[in-house]
Design a protein around this motif. Structure first.
Motif, PDB file in Angstrom:
ATOM      1  N   ARG A 129       0.527  -1.243  -0.103  1.00 30.84           N
ATOM      2  CA  ARG A 129       0.017  -0.022   0.055  1.00 30.84           C
ATOM      3  C   ARG A 129       0.797   1.159  -0.207  1.00 30.84           C
ATOM      4  N   GLU A 132       2.022   1.665  -3.341  1.00 25.61           N
ATOM      5  CA  GLU A 132       0.895   2.235  -4.063  1.00 25.61           C
ATOM      6  C   GLU A 132       0.794   3.799  -4.145  1.00 25.61           C
ATOM      7  N   LEU A 133       0.542   4.214  -2.837  1.00 24.07           N
ATOM      8  CA  LEU A 133       0.477   5.398  -2.585  1.00 24.07           C
ATOM      9  C   LEU A 133       1.547   6.311  -3.009  1.00 24.07           C
ATOM     10  N   GLU A 136       1.387   6.808  -6.770  1.00 26.11           N
ATOM     11  CA  GLU A 136       0.108   7.639  -7.174  1.00 26.11           C
ATOM     12  C   GLU A 136       0.628   8.827  -7.102  1.00 26.11           C
ATOM     13  N   GLN A 137       1.085   9.438  -5.791  1.00 25.69           N
ATOM     14  CA  GLN A 137       1.123  10.985  -5.390  1.00 25.69           C
ATOM     15  C   GLN A 137       0.076  11.790  -5.639  1.00 25.69           C
ATOM     16  N   SER A 138      -1.043  11.405  -4.967  1.00 27.79           N
ATOM     17  CA  SER A 138      -2.567  11.683  -5.440  1.00 27.79           C
ATOM     18  C   SER A 138      -2.507  13.287  -4.894  1.00 27.79           C
ATOM     19  N   ASP A 140      -5.096  14.309  -3.667  1.00 22.90           N
ATOM     20  CA  ASP A 140      -6.078  14.188  -2.276  1.00 22.90           C
ATOM     21  C   ASP A 140      -5.197  14.313  -1.077  1.00 22.90           C
ATOM     22  N   ARG A 143      -4.775  11.090   1.056  1.00 22.87           N
ATOM     23  CA  ARG A 143      -3.945   9.832   0.664  1.00 22.87           C
ATOM     24  C   ARG A 143      -2.607  10.224   1.389  1.00 22.87           C
ATOM     25  N   GLU A 146      -2.799   9.303   4.883  1.00 18.63           N
ATOM     26  CA  GLU A 146      -2.799   7.730   5.037  1.00 18.63           C
ATOM     27  C   GLU A 146      -1.388   7.326   5.030  1.00 18.63           C
ATOM     28  N   PHE A 147      -0.586   7.863   4.042  1.00 18.43           N
ATOM     29  CA  PHE A 147       1.027   7.156   3.666  1.00 18.43           C
ATOM     30  C   PHE A 147       1.501   7.427   4.822  1.00 18.43           C
ATOM     31  N   TRP A 214       4.813  15.350  -0.920  1.00 16.80           N
ATOM     32  CA  TRP A 214       5.065  14.003  -1.219  1.00 16.80           C
ATOM     33  C   TRP A 214       6.384  13.761  -0.979  1.00 16.80           C
TER      34      TRP A 214
END
Length: 436
Positions: A129, A132-133, A136-138, A140, A143, A146-147, A214
Motif C-alpha cells: 500500500r 501504491e500511494l 500515485e502521489q495523489s 488528495d 492520501r 494515509e501514507f 510527497w
C-alpha cells in the motif's frame, strides 16, 4: 577477503549473537596467537554480501601497513547486524562511476520494499500500500495522511522509560517523537525544505504544494528507518557486541582490541562500551568514522542542560587508549538530515533550524566531532598521522581532506575506504609508530 585471518560476528535486532561465530572468533584469536584484533561495524547495508564487500575494501590497506610493525599478529572481524539502505545512499567505496541517484517515481523500488519488509520489519500488505500511494502521489490530502500514518505505524513501540540504546545522547528525544506524532503537513514540509536546500529534492516533487509534500513524506519513511536503525545500533552494541568482547577478553588474555564503526556502526561500537565491565576488556582504541549520533553523547554536562550528561558519559575511560572521532564537513547526511531528524523528534522545537538557524544542539559527531568533553583534542588528519593522537581520552580528527566525495543527499558520508583512515585506526591502537 583482503585481510586474513578474518571472522564475522552476526547479531539479530535484539543483540543476540550467532554463538557459533562468536565462539569461532574467540577460539581463532587464541589459536592464531593474535596480538591485535580490529573489529569493524558497518552502517547501512541491505545484506550480508554487501557488508562483507565493504569489509574487504576497508581492510585492504591493513596487511601492508601492519607489515611495518614487527611482532604484530593482526586479526580482523566484521560485525553483521540488521540495518538497511535506501536508494540514493552510497555504499562505502562501492565500485560505480557515480553516486546512485534517487529513483524516479514510483519511489519505492522492489529492493527497497523487500528490505523494509525484512529488516524493519513491515507487513507486506502495508508495504504494498505504501508503494501504491508513493507511485500515485495523489492530490488528495487524505492520501498523504494515509501514507504518513502507515509509516508511523512502522516505528518501534515506545517503552516505558528508556531501554538499551535509548538514553539521551544529548538532546532528549523523548518517548513521543514528533516524527511519530507531529502535524503531518508540517513534518513533511520540514523534510522537503531540507532536501530542497541540499539540492536533493527530485524534480518530480517541485510542482504544486502537495507534490512537494510527497517528497517530504518519502523522506519521513527514510527517517523512520533511520530512527529504527539508530535505536537498534545501540541495543546491538550494548547487548550483543559488548558482552561478546567481554567473553573474548576472558579467553584471549593480552589481546589488544581496536573497535571501529561507520555511521550507525559507530554508534554500535560506542554503545558496546556500556556492555563491557569497567576495566574488564582489552579495548585499546575506538575509532568512529562519520558517526551518526549526537556529538554530546560522551559529555558529562550538556551545555543546554547542565544537570545531566549524554548516554555515554565517561565511558571513554573504559578504553585503554584513545577514543577517536573522524568527522567531515562534506558529510551532508550528518550536516543537514541528521540534525533535522533530531529536531523533529521534539514538538516544541522550531523548524527554523532547518534553515541553518540551529544552535548546534542537534549536531552529529561525524559532522563536527566530539563536543562538551574536556579535555578533547581537535586536530587535523595530517597531525593525527604524524603522531598527534593522544594516548588516551577523546580526540576529534578533521578528515575532510579525504572524506570528500559524494553527491546529495548523503554527500561524503560513505567516503571512508581510505588508507589514511586505516592508518588512523592503527595509530590510535599504537600498532604503528608515529609518522608511518
Amino acid at each position: 577477503m583482503s585481510a586474513e585471518p578474518y571472522w564475522e560476528l552476526t547479531f539479530d535486532a535484539d543483540g543476540d549473537p550467532d554463538a557459533g561465530e562468536r565462539d569461532a572468533l574467540i577460539h581463532g584469536a587464541v589459536s592464531e596467537g593474535l596480538t591485535d584484533l580490529v573489529v569493524f561495524a558497518h552502517g547501512w547495508n541491505n545484506d550480508r554480501p554487501m557488508a562483507t564487500g565493504l569489509y574487504s575494501r576497508f581492510y585492504a590497506p591493513f596487511p601492508g601497513l601492519v607489515a611495518r610493525a614487527p611482532g604484530v599478529r593482526m586479526g580482523y572481524a566484521g560485525v553483521i547486524w540488521p540495518s538497511m539502505r535506501f536508494p540514493g545512499e552510497a555504499v562505502p567505496d562501492f565500485p560505480s562511476a557515480a553516486p546512485e541517484a534517487p529513483p524516479a517515481p514510483p519511489a519505492l523500488d522492489a529492493a527497497t520494499r523487500e528490505a523494509l519488509v525484512r529488516i524493519l520489519p513491515c507487513e507486506r500488505a502495508v508495504m504494498d500500500r505504501l508503494a501504491e500511494l508513493a507511485a500515485e502521489q495523489s492530490d488528495d490530502p487524505a492520501r498523504l495522511e494515509e501514507f504518513v500514518s502507515l509509516v508511523r505505524g512502522l516505528g518501534p513501540a515506545q517503552p516505558q522509560g528508556r531501554a538499551a540504546g535509548e538514553a539521551a545522547e544529548g538532546p532528549d528525544e523523548g518517548d513521543a517523537s514528533y516524527l511519530l506524532t507531529g502535524d503531518t503537513r508540517q513534518v513533511c514540509e520540514s523534510f522537503a525544505a531540507a532536501l530542497d536546500r541540499m539540492g536533493a529534492l527530485p524534480p518530480a516533487f517541485l510542482g504544486g504544494a502537495l507534490k512537494r509534500l510527497w517528497g517530504g513524506a518519502l523522506e519521513v519513511l527514510r527517517q523512520m528507518s533511520y530512527y529504527t536503525m539508530k535505536r537498534r545500533a545501540g541495543v546491538v552494541g550494548e547487548k550483543g557486541l559488548g558482552p561478546a568482547l567481554a567473553l573474548l577478553a576472558e579467553s584471549a588474555t593480552g589481546l589488544r582490541v581496536h573497535l571501529a564503526g561507520h555511521s550507525f556502526g559507530a554508534r554500535l561500537v560506542s554503545f558496546a562500551l556500556r556492555g563491557v565491565p569497567d576495566g574488564g576488556t582489552a579495548l585499546s582504541s575506538v575509532t568512529l568514522l562519520q558517526g551518526a549520533f549526537s556529538h554530546y553523547a560522551f559529555s558529562s554536562r550538556l551545555p543546554f542542560d547542565t544537570g545531566r550528561g549524554g548516554a555515554l558519559d565517561g565511558l571513554h575511560r573504559r578504553i585503554r587508549g584513545p577514543l577517536v572521532a573522524c568527522h567531515s564537513r562534506h558529510d551532508s547526511a550528518l550536516g543537514t538530515l541528521y540534525p533535522l531528524a533530531s529536531m523533529t523528534s521534539r514538538e516544541d522545537d522550531s523548524v527554523l533550524g532547518i534553515l541553518g538557524l540551529d544552535d548546534g544542539r542537534w549536531g552529529a559527531v561525524g559532522h563536527d566531532g566530539i563536543r562538551a568533553v574536556d579535555p578533547c583534542a581537535r586536530i587535523s588528519l595530517d597531525q593525527a598521522l604524524r603522531g598527534g593522537l593522544p594516548t588516551e581520552g577523546c580526540v576529534s580528527v578533521d578528515a575532510s581532506l579525504v572524506v570528500a566525495r559524494g553527491g546529495p543527499p548523503s554527500g561524503a558520508h560513505s567516503d571512508i575506504c581510505h588508507e589514511e583512515l586505516a592508518r588512523v585506526i592503527l595509530h590510535a591502537g599504537r600498532v604503528l609508530p608515529a609518522g608511518q
